[in-house]
Design a protein around this motif. Sequence first.
Motif, short mmCIF file in Angstrom:
data_model
loop_
_atom_site.label_atom_id
_atom_site.label_comp_id
_atom_site.label_asym_id
_atom_site.label_seq_id
_atom_site.Cartn_x
_atom_site.Cartn_y
_atom_site.Cartn_z
N LEU A 74 0.83 -1.20 0.00
CA LEU A 74 0.00 0.00 0.00
C LEU A 74 0.87 1.26 0.00
O LEU A 74 0.62 2.21 -0.75
CB LEU A 74 -0.93 0.01 1.21
CG LEU A 74 -1.94 1.16 1.26
CD1 LEU A 74 -2.86 1.13 0.04
CD2 LEU A 74 -2.76 1.10 2.55
N SER A 75 1.92 1.25 0.82
CA SER A 75 2.80 2.42 0.92
C SER A 75 4.04 2.31 0.06
O SER A 75 4.70 3.31 -0.25
CB SER A 75 3.23 2.62 2.38
OG SER A 75 4.06 1.54 2.81
N GLY A 76 4.41 1.07 -0.31
CA GLY A 76 5.64 0.85 -1.07
C GLY A 76 6.88 0.80 -0.20
O GLY A 76 7.99 0.63 -0.71
N SER A 77 6.72 0.92 1.11
CA SER A 77 7.86 0.93 2.01
C SER A 77 8.37 -0.48 2.26
O SER A 77 7.61 -1.45 2.21
CB SER A 77 7.49 1.59 3.34
OG SER A 77 6.43 0.89 3.97
N THR A 78 9.68 -0.59 2.55
CA THR A 78 10.31 -1.86 2.85
C THR A 78 10.38 -2.05 4.36
O THR A 78 10.77 -1.13 5.09
CB THR A 78 11.72 -1.93 2.24
OG1 THR A 78 11.60 -1.79 0.82
CG2 THR A 78 12.38 -3.26 2.56
N LEU A 79 10.04 -3.25 4.81
CA LEU A 79 9.97 -3.55 6.23
C LEU A 79 10.90 -4.71 6.59
O LEU A 79 11.16 -5.59 5.77
CB LEU A 79 8.55 -3.93 6.64
CG LEU A 79 7.40 -3.00 6.25
CD1 LEU A 79 6.07 -3.66 6.59
CD2 LEU A 79 7.53 -1.66 6.96
N SER A 80 11.35 -4.72 7.83
CA SER A 80 12.00 -5.90 8.39
C SER A 80 10.91 -6.84 8.89
O SER A 80 9.75 -6.42 9.07
CB SER A 80 12.89 -5.50 9.57
OG SER A 80 12.10 -5.03 10.65
N PRO A 81 11.23 -8.11 9.13
CA PRO A 81 10.23 -9.00 9.71
C PRO A 81 9.67 -8.48 11.03
O PRO A 81 8.47 -8.63 11.31
CB PRO A 81 11.00 -10.30 9.90
CG PRO A 81 12.05 -10.26 8.83
CD PRO A 81 12.45 -8.82 8.75
N GLN A 82 10.51 -7.86 11.84
CA GLN A 82 10.05 -7.34 13.12
C GLN A 82 9.06 -6.19 12.92
O GLN A 82 8.06 -6.07 13.65
CB GLN A 82 11.25 -6.86 13.96
CG GLN A 82 12.12 -7.97 14.49
CD GLN A 82 12.98 -8.64 13.42
OE1 GLN A 82 13.25 -8.03 12.37
NE2 GLN A 82 13.40 -9.87 13.68
N ALA A 83 9.32 -5.33 11.92
CA ALA A 83 8.39 -4.25 11.63
C ALA A 83 7.07 -4.81 11.10
O ALA A 83 5.99 -4.29 11.40
CB ALA A 83 9.00 -3.28 10.62
N LEU A 84 7.15 -5.88 10.29
CA LEU A 84 5.93 -6.53 9.82
C LEU A 84 5.10 -7.02 11.00
O LEU A 84 3.86 -6.88 11.00
CB LEU A 84 6.28 -7.71 8.91
CG LEU A 84 5.11 -8.61 8.51
CD1 LEU A 84 4.10 -7.85 7.65
CD2 LEU A 84 5.60 -9.85 7.77
N SER A 85 5.77 -7.58 12.00
CA SER A 85 5.06 -8.08 13.18
C SER A 85 4.20 -7.00 13.82
O SER A 85 3.08 -7.25 14.26
CB SER A 85 6.07 -8.63 14.19
OG SER A 85 5.41 -9.11 15.34
N LYS A 86 4.71 -5.77 13.84
CA LYS A 86 3.94 -4.66 14.43
C LYS A 86 2.71 -4.36 13.58
O LYS A 86 1.65 -4.03 14.11
CB LYS A 86 4.83 -3.43 14.56
CG LYS A 86 5.98 -3.61 15.56
CD LYS A 86 6.84 -2.37 15.64
CE LYS A 86 7.98 -2.57 16.65
NZ LYS A 86 8.87 -1.38 16.73
#
Length: 402
Positions: A74-86
């Motif tokens: 949706l935003s196009g931003s890249t996340l770490s797995p930990q950020a995905l968890s949030k």
Amino acid sequence: MSASGRKQTSRILNGRQMIEKIVAALLIATGTLLSPGCVGIGSSRPDILTLPVGDPERKGQQVSVQVDAVVNTLSGSTLSPQALSKHLADARLILIAEQHTNLEDHRIQLRVLELLQETERPLVIGLEMFEVEDQPILNAWIAGRVTEPDFIVQSDWYGSWGYHWGYYREILLFARAHAIPLVALSGPWEVVSETGVEPDLSSQDHRSLFRAFFETDDPVHGGLQEDQFEELFAAQCRRDAVMAFNVAEALEAHPDTTVVVLAGIGHVVYELGIARQIQEWYEGPVTTIVPVSVGDANTRVRASIGDFAWGVPEMTDPAFPELGAVSVRVEGGLHVIHVEPDSPAERGGLETGDVLTRFKDVAITAKPDLNRTLATVKWGDEVALIIQRAGAPRDLTLTFQR
């Protein structure tokens, strides 16, 4: 081969289009893309990655995907797995796609489960690969009342699902170690039809996606007539609806949990499968995670493919040996209707029209016999086969090399 066997084989050969239709239905309905090793959703079928279908807000955009990174589409931003968890903290229903024979996809599924478990939020795991009648053995597995070998036998793993146990083993062990309930999602259409609900067949986007799976010159999957296509599309929607119904039942039975569904990509991508059919019974949000095989630095996907795209290394060979042949049951064995190029089957001399009768000194009378025996083979092994070719027995030796 007996006269009845020859007659049955003749009917199969004369009904080649029907066989192709059935095999294609099984491959697509269970999430297997049109490739020999079920390679990840990536360079094998780039058109499926970039179809302009799904969410109107995202289907006009594409996003780049890199290995070991998660993209919020949706935003196009890249996340770490930990950020995905949030991002998943408040999710009620999560669908994670898979190629059944891509170990990287299953590692992503396991990693998401680990991340969610670390938040101490109660979980339930819904599994496409089990029928509702398997629920008692799933309960016994989680309760620790059955050993791993007994579970494989009692669940008829190699009969009802067929893929190598090794692809799913770590996920099932993780669920048992943490006492996470498992819910069987597949089953007969009658489970849903008795409620008076019909599958939603109205989506032209879903038709476009489904048709893209069949747009190939592959002799097994190509050349469907329009009526055959519509019949298969309806069957796919019914399968989606059955799983959606059982997911909704799990959500109602476990009101304070996050339900995580593991299913083939055809049921998850673009939120046109389970996510669309479940609207009949569940009005809440659905979060989708799609593993994407990254072939190069320019790998891009349609933003509407799912809420999160998780890049995984491109798989060049399956983790566990595969024969490389498509077959159907006939009297006396398995009738080969397609042999994949450069596969162990082709290199060992197996041909279309052969009837496989013995594999590794085990009599082959049905596909589960082959699946169970093939699961004991390791890469590098030589395996003796006995086939019937033109009515006469013949010995072959296959070497399982990548």
